[in-house]
Design an enzyme around this catalytic site. Sequence first.
Site, PDB file in Angstrom:
ATOM      1  N   GLU A 115     -10.957   0.467  -4.321  1.00 10.00           N
ATOM      2  CA  GLU A 115     -10.268   1.004  -2.949  1.00 10.00           C
ATOM      3  C   GLU A 115      -9.094   1.809  -3.200  1.00 10.00           C
ATOM      4  O   GLU A 115      -8.812   1.896  -4.611  1.00 10.00           O
ATOM      5  CB  GLU A 115     -10.195  -0.128  -2.096  1.00 10.00           C
ATOM      6  N   ASP A 166       0.766  -1.105   0.130  1.00  9.49           N
ATOM      7  CA  ASP A 166       0.063  -0.030   0.015  1.00  9.49           C
ATOM      8  C   ASP A 166       0.810   1.324  -0.098  1.00  9.49           C
ATOM      9  O   ASP A 166       0.666   2.172   0.917  1.00  9.49           O
ATOM     10  CB  ASP A 166      -0.949  -0.034   1.252  1.00  9.49           C
TER      11      ASP A 166
HETATM   12  C1  6LW Z   1      -5.842  -1.968   1.790  1.00  7.47           C
HETATM   13  C2  6LW Z   1      -6.360  -2.173   0.450  1.00  7.47           C
HETATM   14  C3  6LW Z   1      -5.813  -3.410  -0.084  1.00  7.47           C
HETATM   15  O1  6LW Z   1      -6.472  -1.334   3.021  1.00  7.47           O
HETATM   16  O2  6LW Z   1      -5.323  -4.074   0.828  1.00  7.47           O
HETATM   17  O3  6LW Z   1      -4.316  -3.971  -1.618  1.00  7.47           O
HETATM   18  C4  6LW Z   1      -5.873  -3.581   2.179  1.00  7.47           C
HETATM   19  N1  6LW Z   1      -5.259  -3.018  -1.179  1.00  7.47           N
HETATM   20  O4  6LW Z   1      -6.406  -1.063  -0.304  1.00  7.47           O
HETATM   21  C5  6LW Z   1      -4.828  -3.865   3.299  1.00  7.47           C
HETATM   22  O5  6LW Z   1      -3.617  -3.588   2.791  1.00  7.47           O
END
Ligand code: 6LW
Length: 503
Positions: free
Chosen positions: A178, A22
């Site tokens: 996300e 991240d």
């Molecule tokens: C993070 C989300 C994700 O909050 O995994 O790969 C989660 N992305 O965006 C935890 O790292």
Amino acid sequence: MPSTSETGNTFNNPVIPGFHPDPSICRAGADYYLACSSFEYFPGVPVFHSRDLVHWTQIGNALDRPGQLRLPPGTPSSGGIYAPTLRHHDGRFWLIVTNVSGDGNLLLTATDPAGPWSDPVRLPGVHGIDPDLAWDDDGNCWCTYAGVGQVRIDPHTGETLGPPRRLWSGAPGAKAPEAPHLHQIGDYWYLLIAEGGTERGHAVSIARGRTPTGPFEPCPANPILTHRGTDHPIQNTGHADLVQAPDGSWWMVLLGVRPRGGTPGWHVLGRETFLVPVDWVDGWPVVGALSPVMPAPPWPLQRPAMTPGRDDFDQSELAPYWISPRHRSAQDCTTKEQPGRLTLRARGGSLDETDVTFVGRRQQHLSCRVRALVDTVEGQGGLAVRLDEQHHYDIEASSAEVRVHARVGALNAVEASRPAASGPVILRIDVTAVHTVKDARTGPDTIAIGVEEPDGTFVELTSLDGRYLSTEVAGGFTGRVIGMFASAGSVHFDWFDYEPLDD
Ligand code: 6LW
């Protein structure tokens, strides 16, 4: 520990190996800074510095005081701290992050990203993970989060100013929109997101609008980066951020994994941080090819020392790369009790429990050798390779015996043992990655565990298949951490040595 295969014309990906997912990046003048997730570990949110985007040095952790990072003893592995955004704005550094195991979204500031960071301001009105921060030309601060939603906030108090709004959900039917990052570039506001989930379906998509609140028009070429359905050595690519270099070029940092071994491929180092160049065509970003060896950027590459391999515990404070599950205090972990030694005092729990005395560093190389000189005259402890409470291999010394344990899910076994020699002992773990990626019979690596004689001879007690300490088996969001633990009394470590090996 620069890699040996790097030449003046190339650089190696990942640029920050090991469990560093991240990534969020910003630039202040000639300096780049980057922050990552840290989940159940204390201290939290590792912060890195670079002058060339390729070589990164950890300069601290944003959450390095217990008052900033509350991880209750029952915090599950892969709970805790998710997905920061790091920005430089108005002469200060701003970091927003989520503690999913209690305090929710938190906002901190610092004048120096190495720290100290402020106590966090809470954001009770922001209901989503992966918060992002962006300021518009009128000084409004927009917090955009997974879903993808957005709310205006006062970044000084954490108050929300106005109702939340839904912005964009990515491709129709794609799961988990996300990791939003909102950037004002030229005439547009660009909304970069991840979608498809952080596993094999992961992808990066983008939309643009004339204002930070939209409406947003998706890029016709979405997803702009994915390695879905390919045999690529780097998989699960997503969760990206953008930065512009002083020469005007654009770069993306993102997470990816490096599976090894037969089907389905096991990745053991967690999600790592990669770098890839970005071009702009018709107002849309076009991401270059992402590979383990990349053409170097057109500026001189610095070669800072990476995380040092050996610690003789001569400093009064532990270096920032040392991490512990949930909690660490001077009572159970100190270099001050015996000069030049790290003393760990058992809190009571074993490696199978959440309240354990363990101090480790991320495994950052597919093959590596880890050794430590351990004195167990006052207790019991040793070296462990840890993915979580239910997935770890360890070698534990006491005054009577040296034993190797393997914990894999519900199975918990003593794999080997031998009587202890008198005095301190060198415990050793050799991780050897497989060369062929496709041999269906192999796991990703083998983990040989034993003791080292004073003349350097390795006495292997057992060799275990590394696939059981992989994310494909254990699940979760972290990667292997290798370190020292105390399971009874006080255990003293004279040194800890981590040596990358060619794979
Ligand atoms: C993070 C989300 C994700 O909050 O995994 O790969 C989660 N992305 O965006 C935890 O790292």
